[in-house]
Design an enzyme around this catalytic site. Structure first.
Site, mmCIF file in Angstrom:
data_model
loop_
_atom_site.group_PDB
_atom_site.id
_atom_site.type_symbol
_atom_site.label_atom_id
_atom_site.label_comp_id
_atom_site.label_asym_id
_atom_site.label_seq_id
_atom_site.Cartn_x
_atom_site.Cartn_y
_atom_site.Cartn_z
ATOM 1 N N GLU A 125 -18.975 35.645 -131.167
ATOM 2 C CA GLU A 125 -20.246 35.491 -130.452
ATOM 3 C C GLU A 125 -21.265 36.434 -131.065
ATOM 4 O O GLU A 125 -22.036 36.042 -131.924
ATOM 5 C CB GLU A 125 -20.041 35.754 -128.949
ATOM 6 C CG GLU A 125 -21.254 35.382 -128.119
ATOM 7 C CD GLU A 125 -20.946 35.408 -126.623
ATOM 8 O OE1 GLU A 125 -21.888 35.298 -125.853
ATOM 9 O OE2 GLU A 125 -19.770 35.547 -126.242
ATOM 10 N N GLU A 162 -17.091 44.134 -120.371
ATOM 11 C CA GLU A 162 -17.828 42.969 -119.877
ATOM 12 C C GLU A 162 -17.445 42.643 -118.428
ATOM 13 O O GLU A 162 -18.291 42.293 -117.611
ATOM 14 C CB GLU A 162 -17.537 41.758 -120.761
ATOM 15 C CG GLU A 162 -18.262 40.487 -120.334
ATOM 16 C CD GLU A 162 -18.012 39.339 -121.283
ATOM 17 O OE1 GLU A 162 -18.825 38.401 -121.294
ATOM 18 O OE2 GLU A 162 -17.011 39.375 -122.029
#
Length: 911
Positions: free
Chosen positions: A488, A764
């Site tokens: 990502e 996260e």
């Protein structure tokens, strides 16, 4: 005498290779004498001259009566491309000198500072027409597959009558990544150059001073890889460079054109997500250092393809720009903590810190054709390398040996997020060097200067702050990314929107983020006013324009935060059309002017209660979050309009924000103060965004938020929108003890749970690593994600006590709010005016056990003002620059507060 330090040009501290014909100046004044107070600038003088002037020439002096020391207009005629000037500054100010706190013996003074040292400013290429170079590519490169790295080579000689080289400049860029060499020596120390931009709109280039490297006969070499431009993110690549040398009227240009030769690099594969494959057998010899190198032969084991003429292309339509931000560089070198064998027999290096960068190996020798691979990951699972969170990214660097000794190897065009590295095909303990000195980790990030720090009496909180700093460093690699390890690593707009106040406090990143905002605006224009969720927008084939509050609101909130941090109003002026386009065209509205209630919103993303496979399914209505943000950003745009002198726009947006606030109350808030959804995030948004109508509502909202936090047993119950502001909402609603208790909670979900699990960066998910040591089964599981680290803003402002009240930190509220078990804290920030520092300590009172003594030490930079508010009984006082000590009585709030547990809960369950 005061002295001028840190003279800067625009957002560039060096002034070299900037792309401004009239760069604004900023400087700081400093005193070493702590008896000097209240220094205020009244005027300044700027001396300007050409570099060839005599050293004793004072230059032309421009005097201006002004208190401004930041973003001061360029005093002389506009500069031309490549033009150089020498510049220095001195300031006139007034101050007092005293040995006591404003005692009657204080003396008033006025006078000039000493002149700053001469600084050099030099323009790069200001116009596309200044480029004589053309892009060039290898003739075989193309198609959709991952591309092989390419090397380019050009030899040239100085004319016989050229004489001594006075100066030489190299201007270079690439669609992809490059590393450039002059006569075998690497030019500059940039990594992953030129960085990632929205290639259709802006191509970044750098200027390098290579004067000392020019010889009579020269070779210029460039190695280029796909980087962010090609491979999974695009298609083809090109490179463009220009070198200029001059002595008086002699000028020689060596530019990329059809005369260059190219070949395939021994970097057979080099890709950001997957890593790099270096085949030593395909080395090309001294192609970048020997002018007599024979381009049709090779001296290595495997014959390389013959050198070919390049193919040239037309100059791209994108603007060629010099970044405001520093380059990505190696900023730190870390030694491994241990080398161990896993249950399956694999060798793994543990560097003790989750970081972003790459390995460096000093010496490696293997038999010919043998392979060694280095696989990177952030965590272990069941004693083995935890690679599942990487998804499709391989994150593996491979070396194929030629049998020769390899020295000082490091991958060139990739980077990894890792703490652990698995080594296959080689035992580092077999080298003549010890494995500790042979293998190190190189930390990479945009090389911005650190500006802020914090520490307190609680080690876990200090580790939390360190983790936020490490996560920022790891995710500021050319652009602000969401994660640095998996497949990502994109510039998500929502992450930096919530983290930007913390980011600008910790590091001087305003220039980098201002650059990135230009790409946001450019790509927003392509989508009819709707900013992409990621910038550069490489996901347009996945998501068409998809208006989202919180994320897209970055176009207003981030420039505003950059202005507050730097005082640079031009950031607002430059982004103003983007802001208006978002509110006027991009927002999907319902009949009441708020967001269309049927439009799906990301909202309070990653609410801990949401299922791992449904991270948007939280407790708080996504539309409520969107509407609260709409009131906020409309109000902010009204402020910006007035600041920029757009009075009609100010009236329009101010009236719109008033209407939106009324509609918000009618839709979500009862007269008594209950907010729809009755969630922590809903109440936090109402408090922090100033959406409260009356004192009755304020009381109810404070009570309800307190109840919800205590019922959650002080664990985090908010997502992406609520978490950055929940502690501020508690302290603003007179629930300070609850804020401290929530901060110090260590059961999941909480800020300290990852610390208890050994985290060295921000995760996260609160439970990215489960209590049993296994990795969260969710697909989105990163162990380096700075967004939830936005809590450090509360540490800086509420615990530390520094709250900016005027853009650029010219005026700051100094108001530390001790609480919980903390006995001391210190915070510092190096702002455009100098260094702010506040340290407080609590000690027992000799007269009353219920009262503490709060001692505060404060440094206020020159030309700045502090509003000091300590305790609840002392009121406020305004002080100018200088060093101060204060001591006041302080009554702590009761601590610890108790959780609210249902009567059927078993107390033995640790609740």
């Amino acid at each position: 005498m005061a002295k001028i330090v840190a003279l800067a040009f625009e957002h560039s501290p060096s002034g070299f290779g900037i792309q401004h014909d009239a760069p604004r100046l900023s400087w700081k004044a400093t005193y070493s004498n702590k008896s000097i107070r209240n220094w205020v600038q009244t005027a300044y003088e700027i001396a300007l001259k050409a570099p060839e002037c005599h050293p004793e020439d004072e230059g032309r002096i421009y005097r201006v009566d002004s208190p401004e020391s930041t973003w001061v207009p360029w005093p002389g005629p506009p500069l031309r491309s490549r033009e150089r000037k020498l510049i220095r500054v001195r300031a006139h100010g007034t101050w007092t000198e005293t040995t006591e706190d404003h005692g009657p013996e204080a003396k008033e003074h006025a006078g000039f500072t000493a002149w700053s040292t001469w600084s050099r400013v030099e323009c790069a290429l200001l116009s596309q027409q200044d480029w004589a170079a053309v892009p060039m590519v290898h003739p075989a490169i193309g198609g959709e597959k991952t591309l092989r790295s390419v090397v380019f080579r050009k030899t040239f000689e100085l004319p016989a009558d050229f004489g001594a080289v006075e100066q030489a400049r190299l201007y270079v860029t690439a669609l992809g990544m490059y590393r450039v060499y002059l006569n075998g020596k690497r030019v500059g120390d940039d990594e992953l150059a030129p960085g990632w931009t929205s290639y259709h709109h802006r191509m970044a280039y750098r200027a390098h001073d290579v004067s000392a490297g020019i010889a009579a006969r020269n070779v210029l070499g460039v190695e280029v890889a796909e980087g962010w431009y090609a491979g999974r993110l695009g298609s083809v690549r090109l490179v463009q460079l220009e070198i200029v040398g001059a002595r008086k009227d002699h000028l020689l240009q060596v530019v990329s054109d059809s005369s260059w030769k190219c070949n395939l690099s021994p970097l057979v594969h080099s890709e950001i997500y997957d890593g790099e494959l270096y085949d030593m057998r395909e080395e090309l010899g001294d192609w970048h250092g020997d002018p007599d190198y024979q381009e049709t032969t090779t001296t290595v084991v495997v014959a390389a393809a013959a050198w070919k003429p390049v193919v040239t292309l037309a100059l791209p339509e994108a603007s060629l720009v010099v970044p405001r931000a520093p380059a990505v560089r190696v900023t730190q070198q870390i030694t491994a903590r241990r080398l161990f064998t896993t249950p399956s027999g694999r060798l793994i290096l543990d560097f003790g810190q989750n970081l972003v960068g790459k390995l460096h190996v000093r010496e490696l020798q293997l038999p010919a054709n043998a392979e060694v691979s280095f696989t990177h990951a952030e965590v272990l699972e069941n004693g083995e390398l935890g690679i599942r969170p990487l998804r499709q990214a391989k994150c593996t660097d491979v070396i194929i040996s030629s049998g020769a000794i390899l020295r000082d190897w490091s991958p060139i065009f990739t980077f990894h997020g890792f703490r652990f590295v698995q080594v296959d095909g080689w035992d580092p303990r077999s080298s003549s060097l010890s494995w500790l000195e042979n293998i190190t980790a190189l930390v990479l990030h945009t090389d911005f200067a650190p500006t802020g720090d914090f520490e307190c009496s609680n080690d876990a909180i200090n580790q939390l702050h360190r983790n936020a700093r490490w996560s920022m460093r790891g995710n500021f690699v050319s652009i602000p990314t969401d994660c640095p390890q998996r497949d990502e690593r994109l510039g998500w707009t929502g992450d930096i929107q919530v983290f930007s106040p913390s980011a600008t406090f910790l590091y001087n990143c305003e220039g980098m983020l201002a650059d990135w905002m230009e790409d946001v605006a450019a790509e927003q224009h392509d989508d009819g006013g709707v900013p992409p969720l990621v910038v550069p927008n490489v996901l347009q084939h996945v998501w068409p324009p998809m208006p989202q509050a919180v994320w897209d609101d970055v176009v207003i909130i981030l420039p505003w935060n950059l202005y507050q941090a730097s005082g640079d109003v031009e950031i607002l002026r430059r982004q103003y059309p983007s802001m208006k386009a978002w509110l006027d065209q991009g927002v999907r509205r319902g009949d009441d002017g708020l967001w269309d209630p049927d439009h799906w919103q990301l909202g309070d993303w990653l609410d801990p209660q949401a299922p791992s496979d449904e991270p948007g399914d939280g407790r708080t209505s996504g539309v409520l979050v969107a509407d609260a943000y709409l009131v906020r950003v409309t109000r902010t745009l009204a402020q910006i309009s007035r600041l920029l002198g757009q009075e009609a726009d100010f009236i329009h947006y101010q009236q719109a924000s008033d209407r939106h606030l009324q509609a918000f109350h009618a839709k979500y808030v009862t007269p008594s103060g209950l907010v729809a959804g009755d969630s922590q995030t809903a109440y936090a948004l109402v408090i922090v965004f100033g959406l409260v109508d009356s004192e009755t509502q304020r009381t109810t909202i404070s009570r309800q938020l307190s109840r919800l936090v205590r019922m959650a047993k002080f664990r985090v119950a908010t997502g992406f929108a609520g978490t950055p502001i929940i502690l501020q909402a508690l302290s603003d609603s007179k629930n300070l003890s609850l804020a401290y208790r929530m901060l110090l909670e260590d059961k999941c979900p909480s800020w300290l749970y990852p610390i208890m699990q050994g985290a060295t960066t921000i995760w996260e998910r609160w439970d990215s690593l489960l209590p049993d040591g296994s990795i969260n089964p969710g697909e989105m599981t990163s162990f380096n994600h700075y967004a939830l680290g936005s809590v450090v803003q509360w540490l800086h402002e509420t615990v530390g006590g520094l709250v900016p009240r005027e853009p650029g930190w010219k005026t700051v509220l100094v108001s530390p709010q001790p609480g919980g078990p903390l006995t001391h804290a210190a915070v510092s920030h190096d702002c455009p005016y100098g260094r702010w520092f506040c340290r407080w300590e609590l000690s027992p009172s000799q007269d009353d056990d219920r009262v503490k003594v709060l001692a505060v030490e404060l440094d206020v930079p020159l030309n700045a003002t502090a509003i000091v508010r300590l305790g609840s009984e002392t009121g406020e006082q305004k002080v100018g620059s200088g060093h101060y000590r204060f001591q006041v009585p302080f009554v702590p709030q009761p601590y610890p507060p108790e959780a609210i547990a249902p009567f059927i809960t078993n107390p033995g369950q640790g609740l």
